[in-house]
Design a protein around this motif. Structure first.
Motif, PDB file in Angstrom:
ATOM      1  N   TYR A  77      49.967  47.409   9.458  1.00  0.00           N
ATOM      2  CA  TYR A  77      48.546  47.759   9.362  1.00  0.00           C
ATOM      3  C   TYR A  77      48.107  47.761   7.902  1.00  0.00           C
ATOM      4  O   TYR A  77      47.072  47.187   7.548  1.00  0.00           O
ATOM      5  CB  TYR A  77      48.286  49.126  10.006  1.00  0.00           C
ATOM      6  CG  TYR A  77      46.810  49.413  10.166  1.00  0.00           C
ATOM      7  CD1 TYR A  77      46.174  49.164  11.370  1.00  0.00           C
ATOM      8  CD2 TYR A  77      46.046  49.899   9.111  1.00  0.00           C
ATOM      9  CE1 TYR A  77      44.813  49.405  11.525  1.00  0.00           C
ATOM     10  CE2 TYR A  77      44.691  50.133   9.249  1.00  0.00           C
ATOM     11  CZ  TYR A  77      44.075  49.886  10.465  1.00  0.00           C
ATOM     12  OH  TYR A  77      42.733  50.115  10.604  1.00  0.00           O
ATOM     13  N   ALA A  78      48.892  48.395   7.042  1.00  0.00           N
ATOM     14  CA  ALA A  78      48.554  48.456   5.614  1.00  0.00           C
ATOM     15  C   ALA A  78      48.484  47.058   5.014  1.00  0.00           C
ATOM     16  O   ALA A  78      47.597  46.757   4.213  1.00  0.00           O
ATOM     17  CB  ALA A  78      49.574  49.310   4.868  1.00  0.00           C
ATOM     18  N   LYS A  79      49.404  46.191   5.416  1.00  0.00           N
ATOM     19  CA  LYS A  79      49.425  44.821   4.885  1.00  0.00           C
ATOM     20  C   LYS A  79      48.135  44.076   5.202  1.00  0.00           C
ATOM     21  O   LYS A  79      47.592  43.369   4.357  1.00  0.00           O
ATOM     22  CB  LYS A  79      50.618  44.062   5.456  1.00  0.00           C
ATOM     23  CG  LYS A  79      50.671  42.607   5.037  1.00  0.00           C
ATOM     24  CD  LYS A  79      51.874  41.897   5.643  1.00  0.00           C
ATOM     25  CE  LYS A  79      51.904  40.439   5.225  1.00  0.00           C
ATOM     26  NZ  LYS A  79      53.067  39.741   5.767  1.00  0.00           N
ATOM     27  N   TRP A  80      47.634  44.224   6.421  1.00  0.00           N
ATOM     28  CA  TRP A  80      46.493  43.419   6.859  1.00  0.00           C
ATOM     29  C   TRP A  80      45.144  44.112   6.733  1.00  0.00           C
ATOM     30  O   TRP A  80      44.105  43.453   6.690  1.00  0.00           O
ATOM     31  CB  TRP A  80      46.707  42.961   8.298  1.00  0.00           C
ATOM     32  CG  TRP A  80      47.843  42.005   8.382  1.00  0.00           C
ATOM     33  CD1 TRP A  80      49.087  42.254   8.878  1.00  0.00           C
ATOM     34  CD2 TRP A  80      47.864  40.658   7.905  1.00  0.00           C
ATOM     35  NE1 TRP A  80      49.874  41.146   8.734  1.00  0.00           N
ATOM     36  CE2 TRP A  80      49.159  40.140   8.146  1.00  0.00           C
ATOM     37  CE3 TRP A  80      46.927  39.839   7.290  1.00  0.00           C
ATOM     38  CZ2 TRP A  80      49.526  38.852   7.805  1.00  0.00           C
ATOM     39  CZ3 TRP A  80      47.292  38.543   6.951  1.00  0.00           C
ATOM     40  CH2 TRP A  80      48.571  38.070   7.214  1.00  0.00           C
ATOM     41  N   PHE A  81      45.110  45.436   6.675  1.00  0.00           N
ATOM     42  CA  PHE A  81      43.826  46.118   6.692  1.00  0.00           C
ATOM     43  C   PHE A  81      43.517  46.973   5.466  1.00  0.00           C
ATOM     44  O   PHE A  81      42.396  47.420   5.298  1.00  0.00           O
ATOM     45  CB  PHE A  81      43.681  46.959   7.960  1.00  0.00           C
ATOM     46  CG  PHE A  81      43.753  46.135   9.209  1.00  0.00           C
ATOM     47  CD1 PHE A  81      42.781  45.204   9.500  1.00  0.00           C
ATOM     48  CD2 PHE A  81      44.814  46.271  10.085  1.00  0.00           C
ATOM     49  CE1 PHE A  81      42.847  44.423  10.646  1.00  0.00           C
ATOM     50  CE2 PHE A  81      44.892  45.496  11.238  1.00  0.00           C
ATOM     51  CZ  PHE A  81      43.910  44.575  11.505  1.00  0.00           C
ATOM     52  N   THR A  82      44.513  47.231   4.601  1.00  0.00           N
ATOM     53  CA  THR A  82      44.240  48.031   3.402  1.00  0.00           C
ATOM     54  C   THR A  82      44.815  47.396   2.140  1.00  0.00           C
ATOM     55  O   THR A  82      44.922  48.063   1.112  1.00  0.00           O
ATOM     56  CB  THR A  82      44.776  49.475   3.549  1.00  0.00           C
ATOM     57  OG1 THR A  82      46.192  49.443   3.695  1.00  0.00           O
ATOM     58  CG2 THR A  82      44.135  50.189   4.725  1.00  0.00           C
ATOM     59  N   MET A  92      40.205  44.443   3.316  1.00  0.00           N
ATOM     60  CA  MET A  92      39.316  44.985   4.350  1.00  0.00           C
ATOM     61  C   MET A  92      38.980  46.457   4.092  1.00  0.00           C
ATOM     62  O   MET A  92      37.988  46.961   4.605  1.00  0.00           O
ATOM     63  CB  MET A  92      39.966  44.859   5.722  1.00  0.00           C
ATOM     64  CG  MET A  92      40.368  43.445   6.089  1.00  0.00           C
ATOM     65  SD  MET A  92      38.991  42.473   6.596  1.00  0.00           S
ATOM     66  CE  MET A  92      38.985  42.908   8.318  1.00  0.00           C
ATOM     67  N   ASN A  93      39.817  47.155   3.340  1.00  0.00           N
ATOM     68  CA  ASN A  93      39.591  48.576   3.048  1.00  0.00           C
ATOM     69  C   ASN A  93      39.273  49.367   4.312  1.00  0.00           C
ATOM     70  O   ASN A  93      38.301  50.109   4.368  1.00  0.00           O
ATOM     71  CB  ASN A  93      38.468  48.753   2.015  1.00  0.00           C
ATOM     72  CG  ASN A  93      38.875  48.251   0.659  1.00  0.00           C
ATOM     73  OD1 ASN A  93      39.951  48.587   0.170  1.00  0.00           O
ATOM     74  ND2 ASN A  93      38.049  47.426   0.050  1.00  0.00           N
ATOM     75  N   PHE A  94      40.108  49.194   5.326  1.00  0.00           N
ATOM     76  CA  PHE A  94      39.879  49.857   6.609  1.00  0.00           C
ATOM     77  C   PHE A  94      41.122  50.678   6.975  1.00  0.00           C
ATOM     78  O   PHE A  94      41.987  50.237   7.721  1.00  0.00           O
ATOM     79  CB  PHE A  94      39.580  48.816   7.696  1.00  0.00           C
ATOM     80  CG  PHE A  94      39.003  49.404   8.953  1.00  0.00           C
ATOM     81  CD1 PHE A  94      37.689  49.836   8.991  1.00  0.00           C
ATOM     82  CD2 PHE A  94      39.775  49.538  10.087  1.00  0.00           C
ATOM     83  CE1 PHE A  94      37.153  50.391  10.152  1.00  0.00           C
ATOM     84  CE2 PHE A  94      39.257  50.077  11.248  1.00  0.00           C
ATOM     85  CZ  PHE A  94      37.943  50.508  11.283  1.00  0.00           C
TER      86      PHE A  94
END
Length: 113
Positions: A77-82, A92-94
Motif C-alpha cells: 500500500y505504501a509503495k503505490w499510494f504514499t 497519490m498521498n493517500f
C-alpha cells in the motif's frame, strides 16, 4: 470525461483513491484536498473470480489473506499510494484510512450489506 471536469468543479464526490489520483496529476495538487473524515458510504474493493470454483476461491482467500495478516499489504500500500510512482514519480498521498486498516486487519469475503 472526468479529467476535463476536475478543474471546473469546486467539489467532487468520488471514491477516495480516484480523487487522490486526479489530485496527484493536477497541475497544482496543493490546491485540492480530500475530506477523509467525511464518508457518504464505504464500499470495499474486491476481486472477481470464477463463480463455481471453491478450490480457486480458497487459494485466493489464503493468498490475499496471508498478505494482509503478515503485514506485507502495508508495504504494498505504501509503495503505490504514499510514495512516488514511476515513471512520472507522482505521489497519490493517500494514507490508509481507518476503514482500510480494519479490512487489512480482518480480511473477509463479505460484500456491502
Amino acid at each position: 470525461m472526468l479529467g476535463s471536469l476536475r478543474f471546473r468543479l469546486p467539489a467532487l464526490f468520488l471514491v477516495g483513491i480516484l480523487l487522490a489520483g486526479l489530485i496527484a496529476n493536477a497541475p497544482n495538487p496543493g490546491d485540492y484536498m480530500i475530506l477523509t473524515n467525511e464518508s457518504l458510504r464505504t464500499e470495499p474493493y474486491s476481486m472477481m473470480l470464477r463463480k463455481d470454483d471453491p478450490q480457486f476461491k480458497a487459494l485466493v482467500d489464503k493468498t490475499v489473506g496471508g498478505v494482509m495478516k503478515s503485514g506485507e499489504i502495508n508495504k504494498l500500500y505504501a509503495k503505490w499510494f504514499t510514495s512516488p510512482i514511476p515513471p512520472k514519480n507522482v505521489n497519490m498521498n493517500f494514507p490508509e484510512t481507518p476503514a482500510i486498516k480494519a479490512v487489512f486487519a480482518n480480511p473477509n469475503d463479505k460484500g456491502v450489506e
